[in-house]
Scaffold this motif. Structure first.
Motif, short mmCIF file in Angstrom:
data_model
loop_
_atom_site.label_atom_id
_atom_site.label_comp_id
_atom_site.label_asym_id
_atom_site.label_seq_id
_atom_site.Cartn_x
_atom_site.Cartn_y
_atom_site.Cartn_z
N HIS A 135 0.82 -1.21 0.00
CA HIS A 135 0.00 0.00 0.00
C HIS A 135 0.86 1.26 0.00
N LEU A 136 1.99 1.18 -0.67
CA LEU A 136 2.92 2.29 -0.66
C LEU A 136 2.29 3.56 -1.24
N GLU A 137 1.52 3.35 -2.31
CA GLU A 137 0.88 4.48 -3.00
C GLU A 137 1.91 5.58 -3.25
N ASP A 138 1.68 6.80 -2.80
CA ASP A 138 2.69 7.82 -3.10
C ASP A 138 3.40 8.33 -1.87
N LEU A 139 3.60 7.44 -0.89
CA LEU A 139 4.35 7.83 0.30
C LEU A 139 5.81 8.08 -0.08
N PRO A 140 6.35 9.27 0.21
CA PRO A 140 7.74 9.53 -0.19
C PRO A 140 8.73 8.64 0.57
N LYS A 141 9.83 8.29 -0.10
CA LYS A 141 10.83 7.44 0.54
C LYS A 141 11.53 8.18 1.65
N GLN A 142 11.77 9.44 1.43
CA GLN A 142 12.43 10.26 2.45
C GLN A 142 11.40 11.12 3.16
N MET A 143 11.67 11.34 4.42
CA MET A 143 10.80 12.21 5.19
C MET A 143 11.00 13.64 4.70
N VAL A 144 9.91 14.37 4.53
CA VAL A 144 9.99 15.75 4.07
C VAL A 144 10.52 16.64 5.19
N GLU A 145 11.35 17.59 4.84
CA GLU A 145 11.84 18.52 5.86
C GLU A 145 10.74 19.49 6.24
N ASN A 146 10.78 19.96 7.45
CA ASN A 146 9.76 20.88 7.97
C ASN A 146 8.35 20.36 7.69
N TYR A 147 8.18 19.08 7.97
CA TYR A 147 6.88 18.45 7.66
C TYR A 147 5.73 18.99 8.49
N GLU A 148 6.06 19.67 9.60
CA GLU A 148 5.01 20.14 10.51
C GLU A 148 3.92 20.93 9.78
N ASN A 149 4.36 21.70 8.75
CA ASN A 149 3.38 22.55 8.07
C ASN A 149 3.02 22.02 6.69
N ASP A 150 3.52 20.84 6.38
CA ASP A 150 3.28 20.26 5.06
C ASP A 150 2.09 19.33 5.11
N GLU A 151 0.91 19.92 5.01
CA GLU A 151 -0.31 19.14 5.19
C GLU A 151 -0.43 18.00 4.18
N HIS A 152 0.11 18.25 3.01
CA HIS A 152 0.07 17.24 1.94
C HIS A 152 0.82 15.98 2.38
N PHE A 153 2.02 16.21 2.89
CA PHE A 153 2.84 15.10 3.37
C PHE A 153 2.20 14.42 4.60
N LEU A 154 1.73 15.24 5.52
CA LEU A 154 1.14 14.71 6.74
C LEU A 154 -0.07 13.82 6.43
N LYS A 155 -0.79 14.18 5.38
CA LYS A 155 -1.97 13.41 5.02
C LYS A 155 -1.56 12.00 4.56
N LYS A 156 -0.44 11.96 3.80
CA LYS A 156 0.05 10.65 3.34
C LYS A 156 0.51 9.81 4.51
N VAL A 157 1.18 10.45 5.43
CA VAL A 157 1.65 9.75 6.61
C VAL A 157 0.45 9.28 7.44
N HIS A 158 -0.53 10.16 7.54
CA HIS A 158 -1.76 9.83 8.27
C HIS A 158 -2.40 8.56 7.70
N HIS A 159 -2.42 8.50 6.41
CA HIS A 159 -3.00 7.33 5.75
C HIS A 159 -2.22 6.06 6.11
N ALA A 160 -0.89 6.18 5.98
CA ALA A 160 -0.06 5.00 6.26
C ALA A 160 -0.14 4.58 7.72
N LEU A 161 -0.07 5.54 8.60
CA LEU A 161 -0.03 5.21 10.03
C LEU A 161 -1.36 4.73 10.57
#
Lengths: 124, 593
Positions: A63-89
């Motif tokens: 279920h990798l979908e589009d989860l980035p391989k590397q963690m995004v820097e300053n992810y705290e405000n990156d809602e787009h990234f957080l949403k992907k992480v939210h899905h995975a977690l």
């Protein structure tokens, strides 16, 4: 078992195991459920998450979908990234399958979403 | 006369060694004479002893301090005056052969002694030790010495010869054969000693066991406490034919006690039960008086140790030094294998059987736990160890919660309520170190069968907690009353609500767990009578007469207070707000493993 739980589990209590993390996942049945997205919660809990382990786990259950391989820097405000992480977690759940100790190969069955991490007396 | 070249050679040696002294002890050597000499090339590591130093250096004056630094190859000796020090320096430097392999010592003056103080005291006696000087006359001494000819019939120890009367003290079991008295009783010639005691506090003491020890100069006895369960209090020791220094030690205290020839040393109370005593194997004793150190050559010393064999167990106030206490605790402790089986039969299997009924009757969370759980901020991680049906999960939407339990039946209840759970035992929590901000374990640890396992569970929780994480643990309290008021647990039985005490004294039922372990059955809704009990669980429905027993240990207040501390959790605080179950909260700053 949600992948967030998997990110905290370890087989280190077993005799002869040092780290026991991350446990490999062999999933036969994965369920995706809708969970309310709270970006601030995800940002906070991310501080505890081993990202490479999350990435590998997500990949291993297909279920990798589009989860980035590397963690995004300053992810705290990156809602787009957080949403992907939210899905995975929080939205991916292994219903049936196995967790495998990376050091001993001991298998822990997951049945009806409940990992059985009980050890026998001779394993401790 | 020394030749110039010899002097030069010594100077060169000393120069080199002065660096070593500085490096090893931080003491700087000086060129001008002082009262203190460093022995630069001999110390404890190469076999130099206090008595050898004193024996030699006393020739030139009063030695007031000897300093042997542990693990170092140099030592220090201090005189009362400059003259003595100078004289010793001139006569001994490069000439006195007391260094390793009888090589000469090299000396140097120093300003200060090394900043190391061994806690040895000469003028104080431990509490409970009395030394009665000149207890017997020289004639009596002679008579007593004639009593024992040490021949082949005597036991020979590594360092001394021994002979027993009345009872044999067996060094292999460190105790006496209490039911095998010896034919040979304490000789009648000793009887006069007890009349002499009549003027003392120890009036009426008549021993039934005597051990005679025969020490040649250079022999000694290792530090020991006379086995508590073997002998009563006091123990008396008569020194014949030679004086000796006996060392008494307790914690970091070290008292050197001079036992003069023909004196009687009486050890009672603390000195008997809490202090070790021993004799250093050496030919000279170092004695410290007001004028300084001196040595005393030892003669062959014969000691008569008189004791009374103890019937029953020791009841001293010093549990850590007491074999009776240790043995008693060992008996009480349920062995590992039995413990695991016990938990399986009387905890895990029981919960599996009663899971549904248990869950139906466990729905109202306790307010203290709720308050604790709801106190964690957004993004915190909580682990509920022994979560049961998940009564405490789902009360704080801001945090991520995981529960674990051994009962699959109860976990399935959790699963249906959408909680995150896994099947695990509290003794082996399958989680990484330092991850949880919160840990709760409500009414779980009292199911464990022995102290080791209870402690192990606490350590596991401490392990998964982050630094600064907090942990809440509830266990059954043995005392179900506070300020004379009965707890709600007892009051739930209607007939117990009346003011008067109506606990029924039924005949107590016991259930056999293993060969030597029986556990009493608790009567529900009454005060707990024992620490370890089986609690009956009655299923409501069809199987009314089939009782199941849940095993629980109820903790006395004290036990709960001590245990969390042992897990090295810091800042443990206790709040006994609710007296049905004791409340233990711990802020953990730990990094176990």
């Amino acid at each position: 078992m949600k992948l967030i739980t998997h990110n905290f589990l370890s087989s280190k209590c077993m005799k002869g195991v040092n780290v026991g993390f991350p446990l490999k996942i062999s999933a036969s049945d994965v369920k995706v459920t809708e969970v309310d997205f709270n970006p601030e919660f995800v940002a906070r809990i991310m501080q505890k998450i081993d990202y490479p382990a999350l990435y590998t786990a997500t990949e291993s259950i297909g279920h990798l979908e589009d989860l980035p391989k590397q963690m995004v820097e300053n992810y705290e405000n990156d809602e787009h990234f957080l949403k992907k992480v939210h899905h995975a977690l929080l939205q991916l759940e292994v219903i049936n399958g196995e967790l495998i100790c990376p050091e001993t190969g001991r298998k822990f069955p997951i049945t009806n979403g409940i990992p059985n991490m009980l050890l026998n007396e001779d394993e401790i | 006369m020394e030749t110039m070249s010899q002097i030069k050679k010594i100077e060169r040696k000393v120069k080199k060694l002065q660096h070593v002294v500085l490096k090893e002890t931080g003491v700087t050597c000086v060129a001008h004479p002082t009262k203190i000499l460093a022995i630069c090339n001999a110390g404890l590591v190469n076999g130099l002893t206090e008595e050898i130093i004193v024996e030699n250096f006393k020739k030139y004056g009063n030695v007031n301090k000897v300093c042997l630094v542990p693990g170092k190859s140099c030592s220090f000796v201090s005189y009362r005056d400059l003259e003595s020090a100078t004289m010793a320096y001139n006569c001994f430097n490069g000439k006195l052969n007391i260094a390793q392999e009888n090589k000469p010592v090299y000396l140097s003056f120093v300003e200060n002694l090394v900043d190391f103080e061994e806690e040895k005291s000469w003028s104080i006696l431990p509490e409970g030790l009395v030394v009665l000087e000149d207890f017997i006359s020289e004639k009596d001494e002679e008579t007593l010495l004639e009593l024992c000819n040490f021949d082949e019939s005597c036991g020979s120890m590594k360092n001394r010869q021994v002979k027993h009367y009345g009872y044999e003290f067996r060094y292999d079991i460190n105790n006496v054969d209490k039911d095998k008295p010896l034919k040979e009783k304490i000789p009648m010639e000793c009887d006069f000693l007890w009349t002499k005691l009549n003027e003392t506090y120890f009036k009426g003491f008549v021993p039934n066991q005597l051990t005679i020890n025969h020490y040649m100069p250079g022999q000694g006895i290792p530090h020991h406490i006379d086995t508590h369960s073997a002998f009563e209090d006091p123990i008396m020791s008569l020194s014949l034919n030679s004086s000796v220094i006996m060392d008494f030690k307790c914690d970091k205290k070290h008292f050197c006690v001079f036992l003069p020839r023909r004196s009687l040393a009486i050890m009672s109370g603390e000195a008997r039960y809490n202090w070790t005593h021993g004799i250093t194997p050496r030919k000279f004793d170092v004695i410290k008086s007001q004028i300084g150190f001196n040595t005393l050559q030892r003669e062959t010393r014969v000691s008569f140790t008189f004791r009374r064999v103890l019937q029953g167990n020791c009841t001293c106030r010093y549990p850590f030094k007491c074999d009776s206490y240790a043995k008693n605790n060992e008996d009480k402790c349920i062995e590992e294998k039995v413990a695991a089986d016990l938990e399986k039969t009387h905890v895990h299997d029981v919960y599996e059987n009663i899971a549904n009924h248990f869950s139906d009757t466990r729905h109202k969370p306790w307010p203290n736990v709720l308050e604790f759980v709801q106190g964690f901020q957004l993004g915190s991680l909580l682990v509920d160890v022994g979560c049961g049906n998940g009564k405490y999960l789902g009360h704080n939407k801001n945090i991520y919660e995981m529960g674990c339990d051994t009962s699959l039946g109860l976990l399935e209840v959790c699963k249906n309520r959408n909680f995150n759970i896994f099947n695990a035992n509290c003794l082996n929590i399958p989680l990484k170190n330092n991850i949880a901000d919160a840990c709760i374990s409500i009414a779980v640890i009292h199911h464990l069968a022995n102290d080791e396992r209870r402690l192990m569970a606490l350590k596991e929780m401490a392990r998964v907690l982050t630094v600064g994480g907090r942990c809440l643990i509830y266990v059954w309290a043995k005392d179900q009353k506070k300020d004379n008021e009965k707890s709600s647990y007892i009051k739930q039985d209607r007939k117990n609500r009346k003011a008067e005490n109506i606990e029924i004294n039924k005949n107590e039922e016991e259930i056999t767990i293993s060969e030597n372990i029986k556990l009493p059955v608790h009567t529900n809704r009454t005060q707990f009578k024992h620490k370890d009990v089986l609690v009956p669980w009655k299923l409501k429905s069809t199987e009314e007469n089939k009782q199941t027993f849940l095993r629980e240990v109820v903790w006395a207040e004290k036990a709960v207070e001590i245990r969390p501390l042992e897990t090295s959790m810091h800042s443990v605080f206790l709040d006994f707000g609710d007296f049905k179950h004791r409340f233990v909260a711990a802020k953990a700053r730990v990094s176990l493993r």
